[in-house]
Design a protein around this motif. Structure first.
Motif, short mmCIF file in Angstrom:
data_model
loop_
_atom_site.label_atom_id
_atom_site.label_comp_id
_atom_site.label_asym_id
_atom_site.label_seq_id
_atom_site.Cartn_x
_atom_site.Cartn_y
_atom_site.Cartn_z
N GLY A 286 -0.11 3.98 4.75
CA GLY A 286 -0.98 2.98 4.13
C GLY A 286 -1.03 1.70 4.93
O GLY A 286 -2.10 1.13 5.17
N LEU B 146 -4.88 7.73 1.41
CA LEU B 146 -4.93 8.86 0.46
C LEU B 146 -5.84 9.96 0.97
O LEU B 146 -5.65 11.15 0.64
CB LEU B 146 -5.42 8.35 -0.90
CG LEU B 146 -5.35 9.31 -2.07
CD1 LEU B 146 -3.92 9.77 -2.31
CD2 LEU B 146 -5.91 8.65 -3.33
N ALA C 92 -4.60 1.75 0.68
CA ALA C 92 -4.15 2.86 -0.15
C ALA C 92 -5.22 3.95 -0.22
O ALA C 92 -4.91 5.14 -0.18
CB ALA C 92 -3.82 2.35 -1.55
N ARG C 93 -6.49 3.55 -0.33
CA ARG C 93 -7.59 4.52 -0.39
C ARG C 93 -7.69 5.30 0.91
O ARG C 93 -7.82 6.53 0.91
CB ARG C 93 -8.90 3.80 -0.69
CG ARG C 93 -10.11 4.74 -0.79
CD ARG C 93 -11.40 3.98 -0.90
NE ARG C 93 -11.45 3.14 -2.09
CZ ARG C 93 -11.36 1.81 -2.08
NH1 ARG C 93 -11.23 1.17 -0.92
NH2 ARG C 93 -11.41 1.13 -3.20
N PRO D 288 -0.58 5.22 -5.23
CA PRO D 288 -1.95 4.88 -4.81
C PRO D 288 -2.95 4.82 -5.95
O PRO D 288 -3.79 3.91 -6.00
CB PRO D 288 -2.30 5.98 -3.79
CG PRO D 288 -1.30 7.06 -4.02
CD PRO D 288 -0.07 6.41 -4.52
N ARG D 289 -2.89 5.76 -6.90
CA ARG D 289 -3.86 5.72 -7.99
C ARG D 289 -3.68 4.47 -8.84
O ARG D 289 -4.66 3.79 -9.17
CB ARG D 289 -3.73 6.97 -8.86
CG ARG D 289 -4.82 7.07 -9.93
CD ARG D 289 -4.65 8.29 -10.82
NE ARG D 289 -3.48 8.19 -11.68
CZ ARG D 289 -3.15 9.08 -12.60
NH1 ARG D 289 -3.88 10.18 -12.75
NH2 ARG D 289 -2.06 8.94 -13.34
N SER E 102 -5.52 -2.42 -1.52
CA SER E 102 -6.22 -1.33 -2.18
C SER E 102 -6.99 -0.48 -1.18
O SER E 102 -6.99 0.76 -1.26
CB SER E 102 -7.19 -1.90 -3.23
OG SER E 102 -7.94 -0.88 -3.84
N ALA F 281 0.82 -1.21 0.00
CA ALA F 281 0.00 0.00 0.00
C ALA F 281 0.85 1.25 0.00
O ALA F 281 0.40 2.31 -0.45
CB ALA F 281 -0.94 0.00 1.20
N ASP F 282 2.07 1.18 0.52
CA ASP F 282 2.98 2.33 0.54
C ASP F 282 4.05 2.25 -0.54
O ASP F 282 4.68 3.25 -0.86
CB ASP F 282 3.66 2.45 1.91
CG ASP F 282 2.67 2.78 3.01
OD1 ASP F 282 1.90 3.74 2.84
OD2 ASP F 282 2.65 2.07 4.03
N ARG G 8 4.86 6.81 -4.87
CA ARG G 8 4.78 5.88 -3.74
C ARG G 8 5.40 6.53 -2.51
O ARG G 8 6.29 7.39 -2.60
CB ARG G 8 5.47 4.57 -4.07
CG ARG G 8 6.94 4.70 -4.44
CD ARG G 8 7.51 3.36 -4.83
NE ARG G 8 8.93 3.47 -5.19
CZ ARG G 8 9.69 2.43 -5.45
NH1 ARG G 8 9.19 1.20 -5.43
NH2 ARG G 8 10.96 2.60 -5.75
#
Length: 409
Positions: A348, A136, A132-133, A87-88, A129, A82-83, A204
């Motif tokens: 993340g 963000l 990450a969301r 992220p996108r 995922s 996640a890090d 990242r």
């Protein structure tokens, strides 16, 4: 681990206008809602499809939970990704992976065992995922807008799952499980498109060279070794998870009340109470007051459950569930402090660890309440869940109280 000093809470609560004025938040919010509806419809359709092909209620139940089980596994072994990925790109990539999965399921080329295995493998990347969301969000919203944005995501999560069940049931009746899966594929494509076009590219956060499994284990150890982070993790995991244990025995409790009593009424009341609590506390309570109220809101999770020793009727039980679930808003008082406590390069993974720990503790609480209900009956099990929640809140009172969490290691 080095963590930032806790910043003071802002004085003015953010407004919905503040939050939705940010174009990237609108894209993230809409994409998440479509993602949740698609996932709910997918698991419902898969469960029906597996039952039609096997005739086994057990395998159908396994099909439904297969979408959740990998979450814990992925959270333990893959969260570092996640890090380590932009992220996108990570979120769009996961949507496209889900799209490929749903197309294979809808094509009907796999036996039930193959379908479940494929869902499990793809689901391993779900917590990555999701982390990450979540990580963000504070990069898109700042100050108290971030806390309100988090509360809106909670409201969206509950509301869209209800919509997903309703839409899923309608689609199954109109086009059958295969048709529902093809329509789910469309939601995957829409979600990917919204994220790709609505979010700007970000690098990242971490450039570690170790493998993802080793890095995830090392990151989890570092986060849990920090007293401040560990305390805030436990505060987010434990008091609310005990209430989930009470919800797990809602069905047998309703059955004991007799014909006409529905567990769905209790669970809907709980969902409504949680959504209302998040909306009210997130929008109308000043940030500093929200953090001061944290431990008192956490107490609200357990106290109403004690009344179940009196075996209340359906209407009273529903009110108790709603009031108790409103206490989940205590987590909003921890949101800013947790964000300040974790290092940016682990953000993340830290948010993913919150979700993974919640799933684990909620599962254990549900299993424990279910086992206890076999021995004592569901009413006593619900009251015991309330006692457990109160005990956790009191033990974590210093952490729940604003500014009283222990310092770093």
């Amino acid at each position: 681990m080095t963590t930032a000093r806790t910043a003071p809470a802002p004085e003015r609560p953010a407004t919905f206008r503040d939050v939705f004025a940010v174009a990237e938040f609108r894209a993230l919010f809409a994409g998440f809602g479509i993602f949740l509806i698609g996932e709910t419809v997918k698991m419902l359709a898969l469960s029906v499809l597996v039952y039609e092909r096997t005739g086994s209620g057990l395998i159908a139940a396994l099909a439904y939970v297969t979408g959740f089980l990998p979450y814990a596994v992925g959270g333990v072994f893959l969260l570092a990704l996640a890090d380590r990925w932009p992220p996108r790109a990570l979120m769009v990539g996961y949507d496209l992976l889900r799209l490929a999965l749903v197309v294979v399921l809808a094509a009907g080329v796999l036996p039930p065992a193959g379908m479940l295995g494929l869902v499990f493998v793809v689901g391993l990347f779900g917590p990555v995922s999701s982390a990450a969301r979540t990580a963000l969000l504070p990069e898109i919203l700042h100050g108290d807008a971030y806390v309100l944005g988090r509360s809106l995501f909670t409201v969206l999560s509950g509301g869209t799952q209800v919509v997903g069940f309703a839409v899923g049931g309608l689609l199954l009746g109109l086009v059958g499980p295969y048709g529902a899966l093809w329509l789910t594929a469309v939601t995957c494509a829409i979600s990917a498109l919204l994220i790709r076009l609505g979010l700007r590219r970000r690098p990242r956060r971490d450039r570690g060279s170790a493998g993802p499994v080793r890095e995830t284990w090392r990151g989890n150890r570092e986060l849990l070794a920090d007293r401040r982070v560990r305390g805030l993790l436990l505060a987010q995991w434990l008091p609310g998870s005990m209430l989930v244990g009470a919800e797990a025995v809602a069905v047998p409790y309703a059955a004991e009340l007799g014909p006409g009593a529905s567990a769905g009424v209790l669970l809907m009341a709980g969902a409504f109470g949680m959504l209302l609590g998040d909306l009210v506390v997130g929008r109308f309570v000043a940030p500093a007051a929200r953090e001061r109220l944290g431990p008192w809101l956490a107490l609200l999770l357990g106290v109403p459950m004690l009344v179940f020793l009196l075996r209340p009727g359906l209407a009273v039980a529903a009110v108790l569930f709603g009031v108790a679930a409103a206490g989940f808003a205590y987590q909003l008082g921890l949101a800013r402090r947790f964000l300040d406590a974790v290092p940016p390069t682990r953000r993340g993974q830290a948010f993913g660890l919150v979700s993974t720990g919640l799933m684990a503790t909620q599962g254990l609480a549900a299993a424990g309440a279910g086992a206890l209900s076999e021995l004592t009956g569901p009413a006593v099990a619900m009251a015991a869940a309330g006692v457990a929640s109160l005990a956790c809140t009191l033990l974590l009172w210093r952490v729940l109280k604003a500014g009283k969490e222990p310092p770093g290691r």
